[in-house]
Design a protein around this motif. Structure first.
Motif, PDB file in Angstrom:
ATOM      1  N   GLY A   1       1.423 -17.131 -13.690  1.00 25.93           N
ATOM      2  CA  GLY A   1       2.734 -16.534 -13.871  1.00 25.93           C
ATOM      3  C   GLY A   1       2.754 -15.025 -13.847  1.00 25.93           C
ATOM      4  N   GLU A   2       1.629 -14.388 -13.504  1.00 27.58           N
ATOM      5  CA  GLU A   2       1.563 -12.939 -13.472  1.00 27.58           C
ATOM      6  C   GLU A   2       1.120 -12.457 -12.096  1.00 27.58           C
ATOM      7  OE1 GLU A   2      -0.441 -11.104 -16.712  1.00 27.58           O
ATOM      8  OE2 GLU A   2       0.078 -12.699 -18.128  1.00 27.58           O
ATOM      9  N   THR A   3       1.431 -11.215 -11.789  1.00 26.90           N
ATOM     10  CA  THR A   3       1.076 -10.615 -10.503  1.00 26.90           C
ATOM     11  C   THR A   3       0.471  -9.240 -10.733  1.00 26.90           C
ATOM     12  OG1 THR A   3       2.891 -11.763  -9.380  1.00 26.90           O
ATOM     13  CG2 THR A   3       1.945  -9.854  -8.262  1.00 26.90           C
ATOM     14  N   VAL A   4      -0.683  -8.985 -10.087  1.00 30.98           N
ATOM     15  CA  VAL A   4      -1.324  -7.672 -10.178  1.00 30.98           C
ATOM     16  C   VAL A   4      -1.750  -7.244  -8.781  1.00 30.98           C
ATOM     17  CG1 VAL A   4      -2.118  -7.961 -12.551  1.00 30.98           C
ATOM     18  CG2 VAL A   4      -3.572  -8.713 -10.663  1.00 30.98           C
ATOM     19  N   THR A   5      -1.957  -5.944  -8.585  1.00 28.81           N
ATOM     20  CA  THR A   5      -2.331  -5.426  -7.275  1.00 28.81           C
ATOM     21  C   THR A   5      -3.453  -4.402  -7.392  1.00 28.81           C
ATOM     22  OG1 THR A   5      -0.674  -3.671  -7.359  1.00 28.81           O
ATOM     23  CG2 THR A   5      -0.020  -5.755  -6.319  1.00 28.81           C
ATOM     24  N   TRP A   6      -4.192  -4.258  -6.279  1.00 28.65           N
ATOM     25  CA  TRP A   6      -5.205  -3.229  -6.120  1.00 28.65           C
ATOM     26  C   TRP A   6      -4.892  -2.491  -4.821  1.00 28.65           C
ATOM     27  CZ3 TRP A   6      -6.036  -8.119  -7.821  1.00 28.65           C
ATOM     28  CH2 TRP A   6      -6.713  -8.287  -9.046  1.00 28.65           C
ATOM     29  N   PRO A   7      -4.291  -1.308  -4.862  1.00 29.22           N
ATOM     30  CA  PRO A   7      -3.931  -0.586  -3.628  1.00 29.22           C
ATOM     31  C   PRO A   7      -5.161  -0.216  -2.814  1.00 29.22           C
ATOM     32  CG  PRO A   7      -2.761   0.303  -5.535  1.00 29.22           C
ATOM     33  CD  PRO A   7      -3.806  -0.620  -6.075  1.00 29.22           C
ATOM     34  N   LEU A   8      -5.041  -0.291  -1.492  1.00 31.25           N
ATOM     35  CA  LEU A   8      -6.086   0.199  -0.604  1.00 31.25           C
ATOM     36  C   LEU A   8      -6.061   1.721  -0.592  1.00 31.25           C
ATOM     37  CD1 LEU A   8      -6.083  -2.792   0.331  1.00 31.25           C
ATOM     38  CD2 LEU A   8      -6.405  -1.941   2.660  1.00 31.25           C
ATOM     39  N   ALA A   9      -7.211   2.322  -0.373  1.00 25.39           N
ATOM     40  CA  ALA A   9      -7.287   3.770  -0.255  1.00 25.39           C
ATOM     41  C   ALA A   9      -6.536   4.220   0.995  1.00 25.39           C
ATOM     42  CB  ALA A   9      -8.746   4.220  -0.185  1.00 25.39           C
ATOM     43  N   SER A  10      -6.131   5.468   1.018  1.00 23.41           N
ATOM     44  CA  SER A  10      -5.304   5.977   2.114  1.00 23.41           C
ATOM     45  C   SER A  10      -6.010   5.878   3.464  1.00 23.41           C
ATOM     46  CB  SER A  10      -4.892   7.426   1.843  1.00 23.41           C
ATOM     47  OG  SER A  10      -6.034   8.254   1.674  1.00 23.41           O
ATOM     48  N   ASP A  11      -7.347   6.100   3.495  1.00 22.94           N
ATOM     49  CA  ASP A  11      -8.043   6.018   4.766  1.00 22.94           C
ATOM     50  C   ASP A  11      -8.136   4.578   5.267  1.00 22.94           C
ATOM     51  OD1 ASP A  11      -9.768   5.405   2.685  1.00 22.94           O
ATOM     52  OD2 ASP A  11     -11.538   6.126   3.733  1.00 22.94           O
ATOM     53  N   GLN A  12      -8.226   3.616   4.347  1.00 21.69           N
ATOM     54  CA  GLN A  12      -8.238   2.213   4.755  1.00 21.69           C
ATOM     55  C   GLN A  12      -6.869   1.782   5.281  1.00 21.69           C
ATOM     56  OE1 GLN A  12     -10.957   1.042   5.138  1.00 21.69           O
ATOM     57  NE2 GLN A  12     -12.357   1.127   3.420  1.00 21.69           N
ATOM     58  N   THR A  13      -5.821   2.262   4.637  1.00 19.39           N
ATOM     59  CA  THR A  13      -4.472   1.970   5.122  1.00 19.39           C
ATOM     60  C   THR A  13      -4.267   2.561   6.513  1.00 19.39           C
ATOM     61  OG1 THR A  13      -3.629   1.953   2.844  1.00 19.39           O
ATOM     62  CG2 THR A  13      -2.013   2.211   4.609  1.00 19.39           C
ATOM     63  N   ALA A  14      -4.779   3.757   6.738  1.00 20.11           N
ATOM     64  CA  ALA A  14      -4.667   4.376   8.063  1.00 20.11           C
ATOM     65  C   ALA A  14      -5.442   3.591   9.108  1.00 20.11           C
ATOM     66  CB  ALA A  14      -5.162   5.820   8.002  1.00 20.11           C
ATOM     67  N   THR A  15      -6.600   3.042   8.727  1.00 17.27           N
ATOM     68  CA  THR A  15      -7.409   2.270   9.663  1.00 17.27           C
ATOM     69  C   THR A  15      -6.662   1.044  10.165  1.00 17.27           C
ATOM     70  OG1 THR A  15      -9.467   3.020   8.633  1.00 17.27           O
ATOM     71  CG2 THR A  15      -9.595   1.032   9.963  1.00 17.27           C
ATOM     72  N   LEU A  16      -5.822   0.458   9.335  1.00 20.45           N
ATOM     73  CA  LEU A  16      -5.032  -0.702   9.767  1.00 20.45           C
ATOM     74  C   LEU A  16      -4.218  -0.387  11.020  1.00 20.45           C
ATOM     75  CD1 LEU A  16      -3.665  -1.988   6.329  1.00 20.45           C
ATOM     76  CD2 LEU A  16      -5.262  -3.215   7.807  1.00 20.45           C
ATOM     77  N   GLY A  17      -3.743   0.845  11.137  1.00 24.59           N
ATOM     78  CA  GLY A  17      -2.875   1.212  12.248  1.00 24.59           C
ATOM     79  C   GLY A  17      -3.590   1.721  13.472  1.00 24.59           C
ATOM     80  N   ARG A  18      -4.918   1.816  13.426  1.00 21.89           N
ATOM     81  CA  ARG A  18      -5.648   2.356  14.569  1.00 21.89           C
ATOM     82  C   ARG A  18      -5.915   1.282  15.620  1.00 21.89           C
ATOM     83  NH1 ARG A  18      -9.647   5.183  10.558  1.00 21.89           N
ATOM     84  NH2 ARG A  18      -8.413   7.012   9.983  1.00 21.89           N
ATOM     85  N   GLN A  19      -5.868   1.694  16.873  1.00 25.05           N
ATOM     86  CA  GLN A  19      -6.221   0.806  17.973  1.00 25.05           C
ATOM     87  C   GLN A  19      -7.719   0.533  17.946  1.00 25.05           C
ATOM     88  OE1 GLN A  19      -4.502  -0.740  20.331  1.00 25.05           O
ATOM     89  NE2 GLN A  19      -2.465   0.160  20.163  1.00 25.05           N
ATOM     90  N   ALA A  20      -8.090  -0.705  18.205  1.00 26.46           N
ATOM     91  CA  ALA A  20      -9.505  -1.037  18.335  1.00 26.46           C
ATOM     92  C   ALA A  20      -9.973  -0.724  19.746  1.00 26.46           C
ATOM     93  CB  ALA A  20      -9.724  -2.521  18.036  1.00 26.46           C
TER      94      ALA A  20
END
Length: 313
Positions: free
Chosen positions: A190-209
């Motif tokens: 019944g509870e929800t918690v989060t662990w934010p990704l670091a800014s560089d990891q979030t940026a990596t999501l948007g990079r072209q492979a």
């Protein structure tokens, strides 16, 4: 072959999570965590273990009676894995990428990778879009996967994870994925918690492979065995990591097809050239041939005639 694992973040500091348990009651559920960045690439027979972070009060969340720590979230366009009864390999898809994090939980004084919450209680949230934790066993070689993306030693909440202290959880969002906010989330009791990704990891999501194409995959037979040679080219305008597994089947040893993980950073328009030597004694089937293959950033195979081999006790 036995897995090489990151030192568990419990193992680094002994009873580190237990040590912070005394102050966990005062730890706010919304406290943020700063995971480490992706390690540098190397060329190696197997993935290289690196040191992971120790848990801190900032990485621990409380859900009901359970304390959970998530650290070292990493974003990879492709991932290497190791396995039991096999040598592991590489997972890669043109339209997907991986987010892998190390997880441990604590109920009472017991810290492990098998307790509550379950594996599917974790999810990746990117700008409000949810991506569930994924199963990978139907895509891997060997009996079951141990280390994934150099994270932990076993899948979190796996039935065979008894006695382990750290597990991994994997997500497979689209690639590329433009993101301004990304986090690992757990919903349980019944509870929800989060662990934010670091800014560089979030940026990596948007990079072209980068995009690689095989140029050659050849075998040279000699008295001592076989040399396999691979050439691949980065045909994209993106510099990036080449990651693939070269398989040399050992037909006469049923549980140990030998894989070699080939890894390097390749410039846009550049090439990777690799050669490895293999023993042919246990490789050939009844007709004396072996089919070697590559899987990962590129796929290729070649059939090698090594002759009918005999062994002595």
């Amino acid at each position: 072959m036995p897995p090489r694992n990151r030192r568990s973040f419990l193992g680094v500091a002994g009873a580190a999570l237990v040590g912070v348990a005394g102050c966990l009651g005062d730890t706010p559920a919304g406290t943020t965590d700063e995971p480490s960045t992706e390690p540098s690439t190397t060329t190696a027979r197997t993935t290289t273990a690196t040191t992971s972070s120790s848990p801190t009060a900032a990485s621990v969340r409380v859900l009901g009676d359970v304390r959970v720590a998530v650290v070292d979230a990493t974003v990879r366009k492709a991932v290497a894995y190791e396995s039991i009864m096999g040598s592991g390999g590489v997972l890669a898809r043109d339209d997907r990428q991986f987010v892998v994090a190390a997880v441990q939980s604590q109920t009472g004084s017991t810290v492990d990778a098998t307790g509550d919450p379950p594996y599917d209680a974790f999810e990746l949230v990117v700008d409000g879009e949810t991506y569930p934790a994924v199963e990978i066993e139907d895509r891997t070689r060997g009996a079951y996967t141990t280390s994934l993306a150099e994270q932990a030693s076993i899948r979190y909440d796996a039935p065979y994870a008894d006695g382990r202290t750290t597990g991994w959880v994997a997500f497979e969002p689209p690639s590329p994925l433009d993101a301004t906010d990304a986090a690992v989330r757990c919903r349980y009791d019944g509870e929800t918690v989060t662990w934010p990704l670091a800014s560089d990891q979030t940026a990596t999501l948007g990079r072209q492979a980068p995009v690689f194409e095989p140029r050659s995959f050849e075998a040279t037979v000699h008295d001592a065995g076989v040399d396999l040679s691979l050439v691949a080219e980065n045909v994209s305008e993106t510099e990036g990591r080449f990651l693939a597994a070269v398989y040399w089947p050992t037909a006469r040893i049923a549980d140990d097809d030998e894989s070699t993980v080939v890894e390097d950073s390749v410039a846009a328009g550049g090439r990777i050239e690799w050669t490895g030597s293999f023993d042919a004694e246990y490789a050939a089937g009844e007709d004396g041939t072996v089919t070697a293959s590559v899987d990962g950033a590129v796929s290729a195979e070649t059939t090698v005639d090594v002759g009918v081999r005999t062994t002595t006790d």
